[in-house]
Design a protein around this motif. Structure first.
Motif, PDB file in Angstrom:
ATOM      1  N   THR A   1      49.456  32.047  31.570  1.00  0.00           N
ATOM      2  CA  THR A   1      50.012  33.126  32.390  1.00  0.00           C
ATOM      3  C   THR A   1      49.194  34.402  32.246  1.00  0.00           C
ATOM      4  O   THR A   1      48.920  35.090  33.244  1.00  0.00           O
ATOM      5  CB  THR A   1      51.477  33.392  31.982  1.00  0.00           C
ATOM      6  OG1 THR A   1      52.241  32.195  32.165  1.00  0.00           O
ATOM      7  CG2 THR A   1      52.072  34.501  32.820  1.00  0.00           C
ATOM      8  N   VAL A   2      48.801  34.725  31.023  1.00  0.00           N
ATOM      9  CA  VAL A   2      47.972  35.918  30.807  1.00  0.00           C
ATOM     10  C   VAL A   2      46.641  35.782  31.547  1.00  0.00           C
ATOM     11  O   VAL A   2      46.178  36.734  32.200  1.00  0.00           O
ATOM     12  CB  VAL A   2      47.744  36.144  29.304  1.00  0.00           C
ATOM     13  CG1 VAL A   2      46.745  37.277  29.077  1.00  0.00           C
ATOM     14  CG2 VAL A   2      49.051  36.464  28.607  1.00  0.00           C
ATOM     15  N   ILE A   3      46.035  34.611  31.473  1.00  0.00           N
ATOM     16  CA  ILE A   3      44.755  34.393  32.167  1.00  0.00           C
ATOM     17  C   ILE A   3      44.933  34.509  33.674  1.00  0.00           C
ATOM     18  O   ILE A   3      44.137  35.156  34.371  1.00  0.00           O
ATOM     19  CB  ILE A   3      44.175  33.022  31.784  1.00  0.00           C
ATOM     20  CG1 ILE A   3      43.777  33.003  30.302  1.00  0.00           C
ATOM     21  CG2 ILE A   3      42.964  32.683  32.653  1.00  0.00           C
ATOM     22  CD1 ILE A   3      43.348  31.650  29.798  1.00  0.00           C
ATOM     23  N   ASN A   4      45.994  33.902  34.208  1.00  0.00           N
ATOM     24  CA  ASN A   4      46.224  33.956  35.656  1.00  0.00           C
ATOM     25  C   ASN A   4      46.459  35.370  36.149  1.00  0.00           C
ATOM     26  O   ASN A   4      46.144  35.692  37.305  1.00  0.00           O
ATOM     27  CB  ASN A   4      47.425  33.083  36.029  1.00  0.00           C
ATOM     28  CG  ASN A   4      47.129  31.605  35.908  1.00  0.00           C
ATOM     29  OD1 ASN A   4      45.975  31.179  35.919  1.00  0.00           O
ATOM     30  ND2 ASN A   4      48.179  30.804  35.776  1.00  0.00           N
ATOM     31  N   SER A   5      47.020  36.227  35.290  1.00  0.00           N
ATOM     32  CA  SER A   5      47.276  37.603  35.711  1.00  0.00           C
ATOM     33  C   SER A   5      46.009  38.435  35.816  1.00  0.00           C
ATOM     34  O   SER A   5      46.042  39.547  36.350  1.00  0.00           O
ATOM     35  CB  SER A   5      48.241  38.273  34.721  1.00  0.00           C
ATOM     36  OG  SER A   5      47.613  38.503  33.471  1.00  0.00           O
ATOM     37  N   LEU A   6      44.901  37.916  35.331  1.00  0.00           N
ATOM     38  CA  LEU A   6      43.629  38.648  35.365  1.00  0.00           C
ATOM     39  C   LEU A   6      42.709  38.173  36.484  1.00  0.00           C
ATOM     40  O   LEU A   6      41.586  38.678  36.620  1.00  0.00           O
ATOM     41  CB  LEU A   6      42.900  38.499  34.022  1.00  0.00           C
ATOM     42  CG  LEU A   6      43.671  38.955  32.778  1.00  0.00           C
ATOM     43  CD1 LEU A   6      42.864  38.658  31.523  1.00  0.00           C
ATOM     44  CD2 LEU A   6      43.996  40.450  32.855  1.00  0.00           C
ATOM     45  N   PHE A   7      43.173  37.236  37.292  1.00  0.00           N
ATOM     46  CA  PHE A   7      42.341  36.666  38.358  1.00  0.00           C
ATOM     47  C   PHE A   7      43.058  36.775  39.694  1.00  0.00           C
ATOM     48  O   PHE A   7      44.287  36.850  39.763  1.00  0.00           O
ATOM     49  CB  PHE A   7      42.037  35.194  38.071  1.00  0.00           C
ATOM     50  CG  PHE A   7      41.033  34.977  36.980  1.00  0.00           C
ATOM     51  CD1 PHE A   7      39.692  34.756  37.270  1.00  0.00           C
ATOM     52  CD2 PHE A   7      41.425  34.994  35.647  1.00  0.00           C
ATOM     53  CE1 PHE A   7      38.764  34.552  36.265  1.00  0.00           C
ATOM     54  CE2 PHE A   7      40.504  34.798  34.634  1.00  0.00           C
ATOM     55  CZ  PHE A   7      39.169  34.571  34.951  1.00  0.00           C
ATOM     56  N   LEU A   8      42.261  36.764  40.757  1.00  0.00           N
ATOM     57  CA  LEU A   8      42.786  36.606  42.105  1.00  0.00           C
ATOM     58  C   LEU A   8      42.483  35.195  42.565  1.00  0.00           C
ATOM     59  O   LEU A   8      41.346  34.720  42.401  1.00  0.00           O
ATOM     60  CB  LEU A   8      42.151  37.609  43.065  1.00  0.00           C
ATOM     61  CG  LEU A   8      42.753  39.012  43.104  1.00  0.00           C
ATOM     62  CD1 LEU A   8      41.983  39.876  44.088  1.00  0.00           C
ATOM     63  CD2 LEU A   8      44.223  38.965  43.489  1.00  0.00           C
ATOM     64  N   PRO A   9      43.457  34.502  43.133  1.00  0.00           N
ATOM     65  CA  PRO A   9      43.183  33.121  43.575  1.00  0.00           C
ATOM     66  C   PRO A   9      42.232  33.093  44.760  1.00  0.00           C
ATOM     67  O   PRO A   9      42.218  34.004  45.596  1.00  0.00           O
ATOM     68  CB  PRO A   9      44.578  32.604  43.963  1.00  0.00           C
ATOM     69  CG  PRO A   9      45.345  33.828  44.334  1.00  0.00           C
ATOM     70  CD  PRO A   9      44.835  34.920  43.444  1.00  0.00           C
ATOM     71  N   GLY A  10      41.433  32.053  44.812  1.00  0.00           N
ATOM     72  CA  GLY A  10      40.534  31.883  45.944  1.00  0.00           C
ATOM     73  C   GLY A  10      41.253  31.232  47.114  1.00  0.00           C
ATOM     74  O   GLY A  10      42.172  30.435  46.936  1.00  0.00           O
ATOM     75  N   PHE A  11      40.833  31.566  48.320  1.00  0.00           N
ATOM     76  CA  PHE A  11      41.437  31.015  49.523  1.00  0.00           C
ATOM     77  C   PHE A  11      40.428  30.122  50.237  1.00  0.00           C
ATOM     78  O   PHE A  11      39.225  30.410  50.271  1.00  0.00           O
ATOM     79  CB  PHE A  11      41.908  32.138  50.449  1.00  0.00           C
ATOM     80  CG  PHE A  11      42.986  33.003  49.857  1.00  0.00           C
ATOM     81  CD1 PHE A  11      44.316  32.598  49.908  1.00  0.00           C
ATOM     82  CD2 PHE A  11      42.684  34.209  49.238  1.00  0.00           C
ATOM     83  CE1 PHE A  11      45.319  33.376  49.361  1.00  0.00           C
ATOM     84  CE2 PHE A  11      43.683  34.992  48.691  1.00  0.00           C
ATOM     85  CZ  PHE A  11      44.994  34.575  48.751  1.00  0.00           C
ATOM     86  N   ARG A  12      40.959  29.021  50.804  1.00  0.00           N
ATOM     87  CA  ARG A  12      40.137  28.074  51.563  1.00  0.00           C
ATOM     88  C   ARG A  12      38.962  27.558  50.735  1.00  0.00           C
ATOM     89  O   ARG A  12      37.822  27.518  51.190  1.00  0.00           O
ATOM     90  CB  ARG A  12      39.627  28.708  52.854  1.00  0.00           C
ATOM     91  CG  ARG A  12      40.750  29.086  53.820  1.00  0.00           C
ATOM     92  CD  ARG A  12      40.211  29.674  55.098  1.00  0.00           C
ATOM     93  NE  ARG A  12      41.304  30.019  56.018  1.00  0.00           N
ATOM     94  CZ  ARG A  12      41.118  30.552  57.218  1.00  0.00           C
ATOM     95  NH1 ARG A  12      39.876  30.803  57.652  1.00  0.00           N
ATOM     96  NH2 ARG A  12      42.156  30.838  57.988  1.00  0.00           N
ATOM     97  N   GLY A  13      39.273  27.201  49.498  1.00  0.00           N
ATOM     98  CA  GLY A  13      38.256  26.596  48.647  1.00  0.00           C
ATOM     99  C   GLY A  13      37.389  27.575  47.893  1.00  0.00           C
ATOM    100  O   GLY A  13      36.530  27.159  47.105  1.00  0.00           O
TER     101      GLY A  13
END
Length: 294
Positions: free
Chosen positions: A35-47
């Motif tokens: 969860t901590v790691i995910n809060s530091l990234f923006l998800p990529g869209f369309r691959g």
């Protein structure tokens, strides 16, 4: 004990701890780190690959007025439920610990709300709060008052949820206080009676200080309960009206599973964990000085 036997005992102890360590790692530590790691990234869209943004997600969250409204709701909810539930639980424990006819039945009545599933309890209170046919509005009508939209009026909706939560939690906390009261040496009360100590003075000078370990335990549990509210909000209000009853964990649920914004959900979760850790640390630091362990 020889060196070989000592190593065997260490290995035996490690094997005993292994199942608990695996469960904690799988269901507590790894999800927290993820969860901590995910809060530091923006998800990529369309691959596209995810993008590291550091604390930018937290800046966006803290600039969101909805988050602050939800955080304020949760603070009001915690202030409304924690002291009330604990005081009511202590009062009920003192009452059923004394000489009382039908004491077992009264204890069962106090504890019954705790064993009800939260969904069932929420549906019961939904009937109580119903605007037209609800029990509370029927009683108000019998007394000559107009009905209240308990869950639809933003000014009373959160208070209505707080009342239900106190009803649900107080019996659970009562069990811990009752167990602590029954473990106290009876000689203390006998000595106080011989000296003519009043009940009130005995409670504040003897009983309450000896209950501090239990109070500390209950406080931490009540704090955790105040931020893990999802199920009965889902049944009663779904966070409405206009986010008047929306609380932090339900806001996480909305972002993760309704809006599919896992990054915001992870960011809010980290904030919740940090706040809980700070408050729990302060509680242990302050209350531990007043706690008498037997």
């Amino acid at each position: 004990m020889s060196f070989t036997n000592h190593r065997k005992m260490q290995l035996y102890g490690a094997l005993l701890l292994l199942p608990a360590a695996l469960l904690l790692t799988t269901f507590a530590y790894l999800p927290t780190v993820t969860t901590v790691i995910n809060s530091l990234f923006l998800p990529g869209f369309r691959g596209a690959p995810t993008e590291f943004v550091g604390l930018e997600n937290y800046q966006v969250l803290f600039d969101d007025p909805t988050f602050w409204k939800v955080a304020r709701n949760n603070l009001i909810y915690a202030v409304g439920t924690i002291p009330t539930s604990i005081a009511l639980a202590l009062g009920m424990a003192l009452f059923v610990n004394g000489k009382l006819r039908g004491r077992g039945f009264v204890r069962m009545a106090y504890f019954t709300p705790t064993i009800l599933p939260m969904i069932a309890a929420a549906n019961i209170w939904m009937f109580f709060y119903a605007p037209q046919i609800g029990l509370f509005n029927k009683l108000l009508g019998m007394l000559g008052f107009s009905g209240v939209n308990w869950l639809g009026d933003p000014s009373v909706a959160l208070s209505s949820v707080i009342v239900m939560s106190v009803w649900k939690e107080a019996g659970f906390f009562m069990i811990f206080y009752l167990a602590a009261l029954q473990s106290m040496p009876p000689e203390l009360k006998e000595a106080a009676d011989l000296e003519g100590t009043s009940r009130w003075s005995f409670f504040w000078r003897v009983t309450f200080p000896l209950l501090m370990p239990t109070t500390l335990f209950v406080l931490i549990n009540a704090l955790i309960n105040s931020v893990r509210v999802v199920d009965h909000l889902f049944i009663l209000t779904k966070g409405g009206p206009n986010n008047a009853t929306n609380l932090l964990l339900y806001y996480v649920y909305e972002n993760a599973f309704s809006f599919f914004d896992r990054t915001t959900a992870a960011t809010i979760t980290v904030v919740i964990l940090v706040v809980l850790a700070v408050v729990a640390t302060l509680k242990f630091t302050i209350l531990d000085r007043r706690t008498h362990y037997q």
